[in-house]
Design an enzyme around this catalytic site. Sequence first.
Site, mmCIF file in Angstrom:
data_model
loop_
_atom_site.group_PDB
_atom_site.id
_atom_site.type_symbol
_atom_site.label_atom_id
_atom_site.label_comp_id
_atom_site.label_asym_id
_atom_site.label_seq_id
_atom_site.Cartn_x
_atom_site.Cartn_y
_atom_site.Cartn_z
ATOM 1 N N TYR A 102 54.978 45.708 43.940
ATOM 2 C CA TYR A 102 53.743 45.230 43.323
ATOM 3 C C TYR A 102 53.176 46.267 42.357
ATOM 4 C CZ TYR A 102 49.038 43.558 42.664
ATOM 5 O OH TYR A 102 47.871 43.119 42.090
ATOM 6 N N TRP A 104 50.890 46.814 38.260
ATOM 7 C CA TRP A 104 50.542 46.302 36.934
ATOM 8 C C TRP A 104 51.493 46.754 35.843
ATOM 9 C CZ3 TRP A 104 45.918 44.181 34.369
ATOM 10 C CH2 TRP A 104 45.208 43.324 35.213
HETATM 11 N N1 MGD Z 1 40.312 50.789 47.569
HETATM 12 C C1 MGD Z 1 40.756 49.898 46.690
HETATM 13 N N2 MGD Z 1 42.078 49.800 46.438
HETATM 14 C C2 MGD Z 1 42.519 48.907 45.536
HETATM 15 C C3 MGD Z 1 41.628 48.049 44.875
HETATM 16 C C4 MGD Z 1 40.245 48.141 45.174
HETATM 17 O O1 MGD Z 1 39.402 47.391 44.657
HETATM 18 N N3 MGD Z 1 39.849 49.085 46.062
HETATM 19 N N4 MGD Z 1 42.099 47.143 43.957
HETATM 20 C C5 MGD Z 1 43.458 46.688 44.127
HETATM 21 C C6 MGD Z 1 43.907 45.940 42.957
HETATM 22 S S1 MGD Z 1 42.938 44.607 42.507
HETATM 23 C C7 MGD Z 1 45.047 46.209 42.299
HETATM 24 S S2 MGD Z 1 45.578 45.123 41.083
HETATM 25 C C8 MGD Z 1 45.880 47.368 42.650
HETATM 26 C C9 MGD Z 1 46.525 48.038 41.427
HETATM 27 O O2 MGD Z 1 47.572 48.836 41.828
HETATM 28 P P1 MGD Z 1 48.782 49.200 40.841
HETATM 29 O O3 MGD Z 1 49.046 48.070 39.926
HETATM 30 O O4 MGD Z 1 49.895 49.689 41.679
HETATM 31 O O5 MGD Z 1 48.138 50.395 40.027
HETATM 32 P P2 MGD Z 1 48.587 51.059 38.651
HETATM 33 O O6 MGD Z 1 47.969 52.409 38.630
HETATM 34 O O7 MGD Z 1 48.261 50.156 37.516
HETATM 35 O O8 MGD Z 1 50.149 51.230 38.829
HETATM 36 C C10 MGD Z 1 51.066 50.906 37.861
HETATM 37 C C11 MGD Z 1 52.173 51.927 37.880
HETATM 38 O O9 MGD Z 1 53.167 51.516 36.954
HETATM 39 C C12 MGD Z 1 53.567 52.646 36.177
HETATM 40 N N5 MGD Z 1 54.088 52.137 34.903
HETATM 41 C C13 MGD Z 1 53.403 51.752 33.804
HETATM 42 N N6 MGD Z 1 54.232 51.313 32.852
HETATM 43 C C14 MGD Z 1 55.491 51.434 33.351
HETATM 44 C C15 MGD Z 1 56.782 51.134 32.831
HETATM 45 O O10 MGD Z 1 56.943 50.650 31.729
HETATM 46 N N7 MGD Z 1 57.851 51.374 33.641
HETATM 47 C C16 MGD Z 1 57.702 51.889 34.886
HETATM 48 N N8 MGD Z 1 58.803 52.064 35.606
HETATM 49 N N9 MGD Z 1 56.496 52.189 35.390
HETATM 50 C C17 MGD Z 1 55.416 51.958 34.640
HETATM 51 C C18 MGD Z 1 52.338 53.491 36.061
HETATM 52 O O11 MGD Z 1 52.669 54.825 35.742
HETATM 53 C C19 MGD Z 1 51.717 53.325 37.462
HETATM 54 O O12 MGD Z 1 52.228 54.269 38.349
HETATM 55 O O13 MGD Z 1 45.096 48.321 43.367
HETATM 56 C C20 MGD Z 1 44.472 47.762 44.510
HETATM 57 N N10 MGD Z 1 43.866 48.818 45.285
HETATM 58 N N1 MGD Z 2 38.065 49.504 33.870
HETATM 59 C C1 MGD Z 2 38.872 48.798 34.667
HETATM 60 N N2 MGD Z 2 38.761 47.454 34.707
HETATM 61 C C2 MGD Z 2 39.550 46.731 35.528
HETATM 62 C C3 MGD Z 2 40.544 47.341 36.317
HETATM 63 C C4 MGD Z 2 40.655 48.765 36.236
HETATM 64 O O1 MGD Z 2 41.488 49.391 36.925
HETATM 65 N N3 MGD Z 2 39.802 49.446 35.408
HETATM 66 N N4 MGD Z 2 41.357 46.580 37.123
HETATM 67 C C5 MGD Z 2 41.449 45.132 36.893
HETATM 68 C C6 MGD Z 2 41.900 44.428 38.099
HETATM 69 S S1 MGD Z 2 43.524 44.615 38.566
HETATM 70 C C7 MGD Z 2 41.103 43.629 38.843
HETATM 71 S S2 MGD Z 2 41.762 42.781 40.190
HETATM 72 C C8 MGD Z 2 39.702 43.426 38.500
HETATM 73 C C9 MGD Z 2 38.790 43.441 39.719
HETATM 74 O O2 MGD Z 2 37.536 42.989 39.354
HETATM 75 P P1 MGD Z 2 36.376 42.957 40.453
HETATM 76 O O3 MGD Z 2 36.949 42.634 41.763
HETATM 77 O O4 MGD Z 2 35.298 42.092 39.923
HETATM 78 O O5 MGD Z 2 35.935 44.491 40.347
HETATM 79 P P2 MGD Z 2 35.561 45.617 41.382
HETATM 80 O O6 MGD Z 2 35.443 46.853 40.576
HETATM 81 O O7 MGD Z 2 36.443 45.659 42.567
HETATM 82 O O8 MGD Z 2 34.144 45.129 41.807
HETATM 83 C C10 MGD Z 2 33.340 46.020 42.396
HETATM 84 C C11 MGD Z 2 31.925 45.477 42.371
HETATM 85 O O9 MGD Z 2 31.812 44.448 43.318
HETATM 86 C C12 MGD Z 2 30.578 44.550 43.926
HETATM 87 N N5 MGD Z 2 30.760 44.446 45.370
HETATM 88 C C13 MGD Z 2 31.588 45.147 46.175
HETATM 89 N N6 MGD Z 2 31.465 44.717 47.448
HETATM 90 C C14 MGD Z 2 30.558 43.717 47.408
HETATM 91 C C15 MGD Z 2 29.997 42.854 48.392
HETATM 92 O O10 MGD Z 2 30.323 42.875 49.569
HETATM 93 N N7 MGD Z 2 29.078 41.957 47.966
HETATM 94 C C16 MGD Z 2 28.701 41.866 46.679
HETATM 95 N N8 MGD Z 2 27.831 40.931 46.344
HETATM 96 N N9 MGD Z 2 29.208 42.656 45.741
HETATM 97 C C17 MGD Z 2 30.108 43.563 46.109
HETATM 98 C C18 MGD Z 2 29.959 45.860 43.557
HETATM 99 O O11 MGD Z 2 28.927 45.587 42.646
HETATM 100 C C19 MGD Z 2 31.020 46.574 42.825
HETATM 101 O O12 MGD Z 2 30.497 47.257 41.721
HETATM 102 O O13 MGD Z 2 39.277 44.457 37.630
HETATM 103 C C20 MGD Z 2 40.109 44.551 36.480
HETATM 104 N N10 MGD Z 2 39.418 45.383 35.535
HETATM 105 MO MO MO Z 3 43.822 43.698 40.619
#
Ligand code: MGD
Ligand code: MGD
Ligand code: MO
Length: 753
Positions: A102, A104
Site C-alpha cells: 500500500y 501513494w
Molecule cells: N497516525 C496516522 N497515520 C496515518 C494517517 C493518519 O491520518 N494518521 N493517514 C493514513 C493515510 S490516509 C494514508 S493514505 C497513509 C499514507 O501512507 P503512504 O502512502 O505509505 O505514505 P507516503 O509517504 O506517501 O509513501 C509513499 C512512498 O513511496 C515512495 N515513492 C514515491 N515515488 C516512488 C516511485 O516512483 N517508486 C518507488 N519505488 N517509490 C516511490 C516514497 O518515497 C514513499 O516512501 O498514511 C496513513 N497513516
Molecule cells: N497537505 C497534505 N494534504 C493531504 C495529505 C497529506 O499528506 N498532506 N494526504 C491526503 C490523504 S492520503 C488523505 S486520506 C486526506 C485525509 O483528509 P482528512 O481525513 O480530511 O484529513 P486529516 O488531516 O486526517 O483530518 C484531520 C482533521 O480532522 C479533524 N478530526 C480529527 N478527529 C476528529 C474527530 O473525532 N471529530 C471531528 N469532528 N473532527 C476530527 C481535526 O480537525 C483534524 O484537523 O488528506 C489528503 N491531503
Molecule cells: Mo489517505
Amino acid sequence: MKYTSSHWGSYQFEPGGPLLPLASDPDPSRIGRGWASASQDRQSRILHPAIRLGWLDGDRGRNRCGDSYVTVSWDRAIALAADALGETVAAHGNGAVFGGSYGWSSAGRFHHAQSQMRRFLNLAGGCVSARNTYSHAAAEVLYPHILGLSNKAFQDQMTAMPLVAAHCEVLLAVGGISRRTAQITSSGTTTHEVGSWLEQMRANGTRIIALSPARSEAATEWLSIRPGTDTACLLALAHEIHSAGLADEAFLARCTSGWETFRDYLTGAADGTPKTADWAAPICDLDAQVIRDLARDLAVSKSMIAVAWSLQRAEYGEQPLWAGLALASLIGQIGQPGTGYAFGYGSTTPVGRAARLIPWPSMPQGRNPVDDDIPVARIADMLLHPGGIYKYDGKTRTYPDIKLIWWTGGNPFHHHQDLNRLEEAWTRPETVIVNDHSWTATARRADIVLPATSPLERDDILMNRRDPTLLWMSRYHAPLSEALDDYEIFARLSETMGFGDAFTEGRDTAGWLAWLWERSQEVAHAHGFALPDLNSFRAAGRFDIPDAAQARIALADFVANPTTHALATETGRITLTNAGIGALGLPSCPGHPTWIEPTECLTRAQPDELHLISGQPDTRLHSQNDRGSEALADKIKGREAASFHPDTAAERGLIAGDIVRLYNRRGACLAGVRLNDGLRRDCVSLPTGAWFDPQIVQGERLEVHGNPNALTRDAGCSELSQGNIAHSCLVRAEKWTAAVPELTIDTPPVVAP
Ligand SMILES: Nc1nc2c(c(=O)[nH]1)N[C@H]1C(S)=C(S)[C@@H](COP(=O)(O)OP(=O)(O)OC[C@H]3O[C@@H](n4cnc5c(=O)[nH]c(N)nc54)[C@H](O)[C@@H]3O)O[C@H]1N2
Ligand SMILES: Nc1nc2c(c(=O)[nH]1)N[C@H]1C(S)=C(S)[C@@H](COP(=O)(O)OP(=O)(O)OC[C@H]3O[C@@H](n4cnc5c(=O)[nH]c(N)nc54)[C@H](O)[C@@H]3O)O[C@H]1N2
Ligand SMILES: [Mo]
C-alpha cells in the site's frame, strides 16, 4: 517550457532553472517547495542497491529493524531478489508472498510503482494483495451496504462544490474543511480550487460550521467537539429535528428504509435513552442549546452535511458516516443542488470538483493467480497471526502465512499504527524487499533495497480522470547515482526469472508512453474530442480538455425517481437501518447508526490524558519530502512540531520551541512544542509523516523525531470494515529536559562494502 507533476500539483521549468508552480494554478501547494531539494538530497536518497548485513548472515529477519547495509552491484541485487522470490515460491507457493504494498508512490501514468510491481508479481505467479485504503476503508466497506454505491462511485458523483457555493446556506463540516488537505490529489493535479470555492461560499453568506476539535481557517463558525463523539452529536441533531416535527417525512418514506427502527433508537423507545441534545451535550462537550439551535437551522435552511474522511479513521468510524447520512435524510435535501450529504470535501482537491470524468488508460497489470488478500490495515495482525481468524464485511477469513514481503511505492513504517508492534511483526517473514528512492524507515527495515528513481528523474504523462489537463512530464534532473526506474528494475528481474518478454512486450519506457498515448487518443475519440499526435503533445507539453466542466448532484437521479433509479442496497433505498449489517450481530457495527463509546476517548480518560490528533502534514505528502527544505524548515530542533492550546502547554510548563515527550502504554515520542489557540485544550495535534526514528534513550524505547504512529492504536474500526483507527488515541505529555538525542534517520544506514 517543460512540465512535470505530482500529487501536490504541477510544475513548469526551463532546463537548468527552478521548478515553479504551473502559472495557471490559482493556489499552488507549499509542499512543492520542498520537492526538488528532497529529490536531490544525497543523504536521504538511496544511491546504490544495498543488502542488509544480518540477512546476508542468514538471520532470517531477527535483526531486521536497526541493521546496517552493504552496497552491491545491480546484477547482484537483482540476482539475490530473483532467487529469494523463486525460492519462496518453490518452498511455500505464491500465497506466501505479500505484494499488498500500500502507498501513494508518485503521480505519472506509466511510472506508477505499484502497477509495475503487480505486473511483475502477477507474471511470477501472483501474491497476496491488500484491499481498501488507509484513507477511507470504513466508507469503502459501508457505502455499498447503505448507499448501494462504492466509495469511488459516490465520490465521482459528489455534489459539485460550486453548487454548494451557489445554493447552500448552512454547511455543517463535520471534521472541518481545510485547504491543508486540499493540496493533494491522488494521481496528480494541475489546479487547486478548493480555496476559491470556500471564498465564494463566504462571499455568498454561506455559514460554514466546523464541527471539529480544531478550528478550520475556512469556517465561519467553530463548534469545538470532543474527538470521537461526533456520532452522538449527529444523532442528537436528528433527534431534535424529529422531535420538533421538522423531519421531512415524505423524503424518509420515499427515499429511505428502516426509519422506524432508527427512530425508535433516537427517541429511546428501543433502549430507554432518548438521544436528545441534553444527552449528547456532556458526551460531546458542547452546549445543549447550541445543538438544538443548530438542529433547527439545519432543518429550515438549505443545508449540506459534509463529513471529512478523518472521521472514519477512528474506532467505530462507520458510525459518523452513517449518522451523517441519516441526519441529511431527515433534513430531506439530498439530490438537490448544493445541499444534502457529502463525504470528503477538502479532504483532497478533486472531491466535489465539477470536472468531466475521463477514464484514461493505465499500465496493464495482468491477472493475479492468487485469490487472497487482507484488509490493508491488518498487516501486523497478518504477520503476527498466520492462520488466525478474523471477520471482515460479513465474512470469516484466515490470515495467510507470509514468508516474503515486497514493498514498492509505500511506507508502512510511516502509515501503519502502533509502529512498535509493526516492528515486532516485521521480523517474522524470511525476506523483505523494498524499492524506494529514499532511505525511509521502511527501506531501513528491508533485506534487499532497490534504489528507484524519483519522479523528477523521468519522463511520464500526467493523466487523471478528474483533471482538466494532460501534461507531458519531462525529466527535471538526472537520476542520482545508480537509481533505476521501477520499470527497469522489474524488467531486469523479469528477464532473470525467465519472463522478460512477457513483462516488457518488447517496449522500453518511450515505447510504453507511446502505447499509453495511443490508447488515450482512442479514449478521447470516444468522448468526442481529438488528442494531438505524441510529438506535438510532447512539444507543447500540455493539453487542455475541451468542455472540462461538468457539475454533478449526488443521488439526483435516485431522488428524482427512487423506483426507476433504485439504489443497489437491500431495499433499493438509503438504508437507515440495514438488515444485512444487523444480521451480522457485530457489537462494533450494529444495524443502524449507533453511539458506541470508543475505547480511547476523552469521555473516559484520566484528567491528565490528551486526545492525539494525527492528521495530514501541511508541509509534506505523508512521509514524502520529509527531508526536503519545506518540511525541515517547519521542524523544531529538527523534530516534528506538536500543537497544544496555550493553557494546556502552560499547565505542563511548556513554552513554544520546547521539546515534549508524548507517551502512552504503546510507546513514546519526542516532538517540538507549538502553541495554537484554535485547538481544544484536551487535545494535542501531531501531524503524520516524520521519518520514524526509534532509539533506546535512558533505557526507554523512544521515537525521537515526532512520528505519531509510535503512539496510535493498531485495531480495526469494527469487524465490518477493519479500517485503521489512527484518530482514536489518548496520550500524556511532559516536558523533555534531558539532551535531545541526535537523529539517526538523516544519515544513510550504509557501511563500506
Ligand atoms: N497516525 C496516522 N497515520 C496515518 C494517517 C493518519 O491520518 N494518521 N493517514 C493514513 C493515510 S490516509 C494514508 S493514505 C497513509 C499514507 O501512507 P503512504 O502512502 O505509505 O505514505 P507516503 O509517504 O506517501 O509513501 C509513499 C512512498 O513511496 C515512495 N515513492 C514515491 N515515488 C516512488 C516511485 O516512483 N517508486 C518507488 N519505488 N517509490 C516511490 C516514497 O518515497 C514513499 O516512501 O498514511 C496513513 N497513516
Ligand atoms: N497537505 C497534505 N494534504 C493531504 C495529505 C497529506 O499528506 N498532506 N494526504 C491526503 C490523504 S492520503 C488523505 S486520506 C486526506 C485525509 O483528509 P482528512 O481525513 O480530511 O484529513 P486529516 O488531516 O486526517 O483530518 C484531520 C482533521 O480532522 C479533524 N478530526 C480529527 N478527529 C476528529 C474527530 O473525532 N471529530 C471531528 N469532528 N473532527 C476530527 C481535526 O480537525 C483534524 O484537523 O488528506 C489528503 N491531503
Ligand atoms: Mo489517505
